[in-house]
Design an enzyme around this catalytic site. Sequence first.
Site, PDB file in Angstrom:
ATOM      1  NE  ARG A 196      31.769  43.599  42.695  1.00 47.07           N
ATOM      2  CZ  ARG A 196      32.012  42.616  43.552  1.00 47.07           C
ATOM      3  NH1 ARG A 196      31.087  42.286  44.468  1.00 47.07           N
ATOM      4  NH2 ARG A 196      33.146  41.950  43.520  1.00 47.07           N
ATOM      5  CB  CYS A 255      30.307  35.527  43.242  1.00 52.17           C
ATOM      6  SG  CYS A 255      31.232  34.598  44.492  1.00 52.17           S
TER       7      CYS A 255
END
Length: 303
Positions: A196, A255
Site C-alpha cells: 500500500r 496510517c
Amino acid sequence: MNRKPINYPLMSVSCLYEKCNDDAVMIIDVSMDKVIGKEPIIYDELVTIPNSHFLDINVDLVDTDSAGVHSFPSQSQVNKVINKLGISEYSTLVLYDNQGIYSSPRAWWIFHTFGLSNVFILDGGLPEWIKQGYPTSSEYLTIDTKNVESLVNVGSDVISFMDSCFDARQLVSKQEVLINLTDKKFSVIDVRATARFNGLVDEPRQGVRSGHIPDSINLPFANVLNGNTYKRPTELRHLFSSILPEDSKRVVFSCGSGITACIGLVALISSGADTRLYDAALYDGSWSEWGSDASLPIAKSKI
C-alpha cells in the site's frame, strides 16, 4: 514547549490478573468490528475479560461532526465518556482489544492526549489473556449510575482536569505535514503494509489514491509486534534507530485512517528511555485524508 514524561504504556496480562479485583482498576474493551491491515481473529461468540466495560470507539471516541474517517473526538465527547464510565482522576484504566494489539493503542493515545496519564494498554490483549489460561466471561460490566454519583471527582471536577491537560502537540494537521515537506522539522512514519505504501495495490477506501506522503518512512505495524504482543524494548530501539535520521527528534505517525498509526506510536514510546526523548505525534487524517486530496503530492515505488 516541555512535555510531561509519558509513563510506560503497557501492562502484562499477568499484572492485570493480579489487579483485576482492585476497585480502582477499570478494564475497558475497545475492540473494533472492522479490522484492516491484518488477518482478523474471529470469535464465534462474545468473549471478554471479567469485569470489563465496552467502549465503542467508532461511536464514542470519533468526532461525528467531522467528514474525516475516524477523526479524533472533541473535548465534549471525551467528557461524556468520562462521565458515562465514571472515570476519575484516580482511576487506573486498562484498555484491551480482541485482536491482540490493534485499536487499544488508538484509545490510549486519545485518553493520553486529553490528560489522563494513568492509562495502560493490555499487551497482547484478549488473545494473550486467553493464551495464558486466565478466566473469561461472556458479558460486559454495566455501570450502576447510583454508584457513579459517589465516585471521587466525577463530573465537572474531572472535566475541568481534562480541559487543563489537553496536549494539542500530540496531533498534527494536513497543513503541518504539507509544510514539513519543505521545512523538514519532523519525520513521518507510515505504518501501512509495504504494498500500500508503495502504491502497488488499490486503497481499500474508494476515491483514495495509491502511494504515500513524499519523504515518509515505511514501517508496517506488524514489524513492531511479536505475534499478539509488542516486541521487547531493545528490539524496538534497534528498529527505530535503523530507520530514523540521526537528527530526528519529532516523529509523526500515519496510517490509513489514524488507527494503526497509534500502534507504531506506542511502540516508539515503549521502546525505552532513549527514544522517549522523541516528540511523538499522530497525523490523524492519515492517508484517507492525504490520498483523497488531489492537490497534495504523492510518491510511489519506482519498482
